[in-house]
Write a protein that holds these residues in place. Structure first.
Motif, mmCIF file in Angstrom:
data_model
loop_
_atom_site.group_PDB
_atom_site.id
_atom_site.type_symbol
_atom_site.label_atom_id
_atom_site.label_comp_id
_atom_site.label_asym_id
_atom_site.label_seq_id
_atom_site.Cartn_x
_atom_site.Cartn_y
_atom_site.Cartn_z
ATOM 1 N N HIS A 224 -22.083 17.718 29.911
ATOM 2 C CA HIS A 224 -22.707 18.995 30.275
ATOM 3 C C HIS A 224 -23.375 19.714 29.102
ATOM 4 N N GLY A 225 -23.288 19.159 27.910
ATOM 5 C CA GLY A 225 -23.892 19.827 26.761
ATOM 6 C C GLY A 225 -22.992 20.838 26.094
ATOM 7 N N LEU A 226 -21.685 20.715 26.330
ATOM 8 C CA LEU A 226 -20.746 21.681 25.775
ATOM 9 C C LEU A 226 -20.541 21.532 24.272
ATOM 10 N N ALA A 227 -21.045 20.465 23.697
ATOM 11 C CA ALA A 227 -20.977 20.323 22.245
ATOM 12 C C ALA A 227 -21.685 21.482 21.552
ATOM 13 N N ALA A 228 -22.644 22.106 22.235
ATOM 14 C CA ALA A 228 -23.342 23.260 21.666
ATOM 15 C C ALA A 228 -22.369 24.391 21.340
ATOM 16 N N VAL A 229 -21.287 24.475 22.105
ATOM 17 C CA VAL A 229 -20.285 25.516 21.837
ATOM 18 C C VAL A 229 -19.688 25.322 20.448
ATOM 19 N N LEU A 230 -19.367 24.092 20.111
ATOM 20 C CA LEU A 230 -18.761 23.809 18.816
ATOM 21 C C LEU A 230 -19.718 24.128 17.678
ATOM 22 N N GLU A 231 -20.988 23.859 17.890
ATOM 23 C CA GLU A 231 -21.971 24.157 16.850
ATOM 24 C C GLU A 231 -22.143 25.658 16.675
ATOM 25 N N LEU A 232 -22.100 26.395 17.774
ATOM 26 C CA LEU A 232 -22.224 27.849 17.688
ATOM 27 C C LEU A 232 -21.006 28.481 17.029
ATOM 28 N N VAL A 233 -19.848 27.950 17.351
ATOM 29 C CA VAL A 233 -18.616 28.503 16.801
ATOM 30 C C VAL A 233 -18.495 28.177 15.317
ATOM 31 N N GLY A 234 -18.908 26.962 14.943
ATOM 32 C CA GLY A 234 -18.763 26.547 13.556
ATOM 33 C C GLY A 234 -17.314 26.260 13.224
ATOM 34 N N GLY A 235 -17.043 26.047 11.951
ATOM 35 C CA GLY A 235 -15.671 25.815 11.532
ATOM 36 C C GLY A 235 -15.295 24.372 11.397
ATOM 37 N N GLY A 236 -16.257 23.468 11.573
ATOM 38 C CA GLY A 236 -15.942 22.058 11.410
ATOM 39 C C GLY A 236 -16.882 21.201 12.217
ATOM 40 N N PRO A 237 -16.895 19.895 11.975
ATOM 41 C CA PRO A 237 -17.777 18.991 12.712
ATOM 42 C C PRO A 237 -17.315 18.810 14.145
ATOM 43 N N ALA A 238 -18.249 18.456 15.007
ATOM 44 C CA ALA A 238 -17.909 18.154 16.397
ATOM 45 C C ALA A 238 -17.263 16.778 16.425
ATOM 46 N N ARG A 239 -15.925 16.730 16.367
ATOM 47 C CA ARG A 239 -15.232 15.466 16.208
ATOM 48 C C ARG A 239 -15.231 14.581 17.453
ATOM 49 N N PRO A 240 -15.223 15.123 18.674
ATOM 50 C CA PRO A 240 -15.198 14.241 19.842
ATOM 51 C C PRO A 240 -16.425 13.337 19.884
ATOM 52 N N PRO A 241 -16.317 12.166 20.472
ATOM 53 C CA PRO A 241 -17.431 11.186 20.481
ATOM 54 C C PRO A 241 -18.480 11.542 21.515
#
Length: 248
Positions: A224-241
């Motif tokens: 669904h494109g939820l990886a964008a949440v991790l980029e917005l939040v910051g604090g570390g790399p998007a670890r899930p594959p």
């Protein structure tokens, strides 16, 4: 790459339908409900009836093309109690000429089946990564029943810190009160929270002081494109594959 938000994010609030989960495909919904009342539909019947039911208003979406005057009041209050929700949607589905008197109720009751909902492929990985980063999470939904069993059925219950439902708090998105309630549950200031959803009602979180991200709903069982949440939040790399999930 998405730039992290200008204000630090301590918590992320998620909508349910169209954000973390998608309701089952309409053909499957109709077929399964019809089977519970002993009705078998041929392909032509199923196609025609599915179109009519979607136009009338399917629980979980899409919204009805038109609400009959006699149902307008209860439909407007549908997410404030289980009784109004059932009355509104069974009433809408009953406007269709159905082949069995119990089919409208059976169609409505599919909502409560955990297999009637599918999590997006990136939902659990993103929730898990937020937890790893120490970011609080809440599900904030205009809904008239408890979603906890659905999250539990998919092994996701422990990935959510708080559940805030309209029928429990007496406020429906975009009312700022429902977003502020979620922030209070997470013990976070609204300006340090992000609301993720798929509708303008979710975007109403800005009036409660939250930052927002709207992602149009995707088909069931997709990324669904939820990886964008991790980029917005910051604090570390998007670890899930995420790349592997997108190719699946």
């Amino acid at each position: 790459m998405t730039t992290p938000l200008p204000r630090p994010i301590d918590a992320v609030l998620f909508d349910f339908s169209g954000t973390l989960f998608a309701v089952e495909l309409p053909q499957r919904w109709l077929r399964a409900a019809a089977a519970t009342v002993g009705v078998q539909l041929d392909p032509a019947q199923q196609e025609a009836l599915t179109g009519l039911l979607l136009a009338a208003g399917r629980p979980g979406g899409p919204e009805p093309h038109a609400v009959p005057p006699g149902l307008a009041e209860v439909y407007a209050r549908r997410d404030l109690s289980p009784e109004t929700h059932r009355s509104a949607y069974v009433g809408l589905l009953s406007t269709v000429d159905l082949p069995h008197p119990g089919l409208a109720e059976a169609l409505y009751d599919r909502l409560f089946r955990t297999d009637g909902w599918l999590p997006y492929r990136d939902a659990a990985p993103v929730l898990a990564e937020l937890r790893r980063r120490g970011v609080g999470t809440a599900v904030v939904s205009n809904i008239a029943w408890d979603l906890r069993p659905t999250f539990a059925a998919y092994g996701m219950a422990e990935l959510v810190d708080a559940y805030v439902f309209s029928h429990e708090v007496g406020a429906v998105k975009p009312d700022p009160r429902i977003f502020r309630t979620a922030c209070d549950e997470l013990k976070v200031a609204p300006e340090r929270a992000l609301m993720v959803g798929d509708t303008l009602a979710d975007g109403g979180a800005v009036y409660a002081g939250l930052q927002t991200l709207l992602l149009p709903a995707s088909p069931p069982d997709t990324v669904h494109g939820l990886a964008a949440v991790l980029e917005l939040v910051g604090g570390g790399p998007a670890r899930p594959p995420f790349a592997e999930m997108a190719d699946a």
